[in-house]
Motif scaffolding. Sequence first.
Motif, short mmCIF file in Angstrom:
data_model
loop_
_atom_site.label_atom_id
_atom_site.label_comp_id
_atom_site.label_asym_id
_atom_site.label_seq_id
_atom_site.Cartn_x
_atom_site.Cartn_y
_atom_site.Cartn_z
N HIS B 20 63.97 15.27 115.42
CA HIS B 20 62.63 15.02 115.59
C HIS B 20 61.97 14.70 114.25
O HIS B 20 61.99 15.86 113.64
N PHE B 45 57.49 21.71 117.40
CA PHE B 45 58.01 20.85 118.18
C PHE B 45 59.57 19.91 117.72
O PHE B 45 59.87 19.17 118.43
N GLY B 49 63.07 24.07 118.51
CA GLY B 49 61.79 24.85 118.40
C GLY B 49 61.72 25.51 117.14
O GLY B 49 60.94 26.20 116.76
N ILE B 272 48.58 25.16 120.50
CA ILE B 272 50.15 25.00 120.48
C ILE B 272 50.71 26.32 120.21
O ILE B 272 50.04 27.41 119.90
N ILE B 273 51.94 26.52 120.90
CA ILE B 273 52.56 27.69 120.87
C ILE B 273 53.64 27.75 119.33
O ILE B 273 54.43 26.98 119.33
N GLY B 304 58.28 27.65 117.08
CA GLY B 304 57.52 28.09 118.31
C GLY B 304 58.48 28.71 119.39
O GLY B 304 57.97 28.93 120.68
#
Lengths: 313, 313
Positions: B20, B45, B49, B272-273, B304
């Motif tokens: 991504h 993201f 992760g 956000i994590i 994350g």
Amino acid sequence: MKTGKAQLEKVSKLIQPHIHRTPVLTSHLINEIAGADLYFKCENFQRMGAFKMRGATNAILNLSEEQKAKGVVTHSSGNFAQALSLAAKSLEVPAYIVMPDSAPEVKKAAVRTYGGEITECPSTLPDRERTADEIQQRTGATFIHPSNDLDVILGQGTAALELLEDEPDLDIIFCPVGGGGLIAGTALAVKHFGNNCKCMGGEPLEADDAWRSLQSGKIETNETANTVADGLKTQLGDINFPIILEHVDEIVRVSEDEIKTALRLIWERMKIIVEPSSAVALAAVIKEKERFKNKKIGIIISGGNVDLAKLPF
Amino acid sequence: MKTGKAQLEKVSKLIQPHIHRTPVLTSHLINEIAGADLYFKCENFQRMGAFKMRGATNAILNLSEEQKAKGVVTHSSGNFAQALSLAAKSLEVPAYIVMPDSAPEVKKAAVRTYGGEITECPSTLPDRERTADEIQQRTGATFIHPSNDLDVILGQGTAALELLEDEPDLDIIFCPVGGGGLIAGTALAVKHFGNNCKCMGGEPLEADDAWRSLQSGKIETNETANTVADGLKTQLGDINFPIILEHVDEIVRVSEDEIKTALRLIWERMKIIVEPSSAVALAAVIKEKERFKNKKIGIIISGGNVDLAKLPF
């Protein structure tokens, strides 16, 4: 018409400078699990962390200058207290917030951070209403209801409007159902801006007043509301209920376990922090996945304000 | 040149279809706290992760067809095990993962989900290396080191390359320092694509081997590594260290409390994590905020993947 297409467009333009246009996220893994294409409108990234910022902002912007000078008052222990405080602060309007004395200190602190003046009272609804009345009489402030107010409803509807601008071909938009402001606004946006799109709600079985209200045709209440989705314990009101009755296609009820499973999926797979209330719509889609197979579904993530010390995992 | 500008551009194009392009997020509130403009490159993201997906993908793509057919092997109990498994699965290559038998079940399950074949062994480094050797001899698989491998380093550098494409005028890019793969790659990207940009690292005081290595000019080890940033306990290697020594401007060390404060800020304010390791760079910026006042600073959020049942809050 007060709830017409032009009115919603006007509200969207009006509040735009004061809110974030939140992103729409997708997750391959959650799509695989749900068997559908899901588009998450992430209001957890909204200012103060929830969609309530939209309605609060619109309600204040629609006051006269004289009204603005005297301020606004509401009673809320949740996100609307923070939203009205921040919106008022940004627009240089005084905000008086009635909160139950039992409200968590962390929520009171958040309201104070945003400049809201807190008045504490016992937690019953009559006490809260009486306290808000007293403030109105003393200050001349305008009362803004967290969900049963047309300006608030229209403001909340702008989240779905933006989502449909980004994804015009959605088959359904799902949102959680609490006091009814979000789903009423969403239903209006779906009606005016959707392309054969339906509006559906997700609601906890433990607080299914809205589902029962749609069955009976009158506003039902919850005797108890023992749900992890603590934003969804409130009931509908006489302004949002007629809109919901006319324009919401269906409400799907979900169990506490279904909510927690969906919540964990969002946290673990999307790596975003959302409130339990935000997971109710995804829980509904997964619960009835056979019906929603291969549909394009928008999901309004309502907010991300959680107490990290009290997570349901 | 193997670490030149053209090489990094080639790697970025090569891996692009398999990863991504992660978003760059900002937060007004955190900018106010830090007194600087921060741009967070959100590798939480990323697929599986974490940024490790980049290096793992590049390493596999650089194998010959014959090598690919025989597979890849690594030893890791962390994100690289998952990254190599998923990258291998996507590219239809067998992946053999050596994990200490003490590794958490949740991490083993993640590797299995991504199709990696796990071999367990005692948790000492000699045991892990011996086990990986045995697998190599048995299968002919190619060993891929999680951080001390040039293809891995170049892959990790593409996060900073993308960040500089989005924000070309950054004064500094900060990243966390663990095994050295990320910061070595980041330093190369900063050198080739930055505009008077510096590369700095954040490192836990409790595992400050890289800081000490920069002081002594040789690879130092950690006697203990009692840090919440569990991705940063590993030490530098002979391939990444020369790059770090030449191109990293500085490493800033932070305490456990500073890491936890920064972690909570990211969770609560950005919704956000992120892993504790991801908060180390922000902790460094806040710790020395006077020095970084009004600078434009990029921060690589490394990942994350957290165990929601074991949060440090």
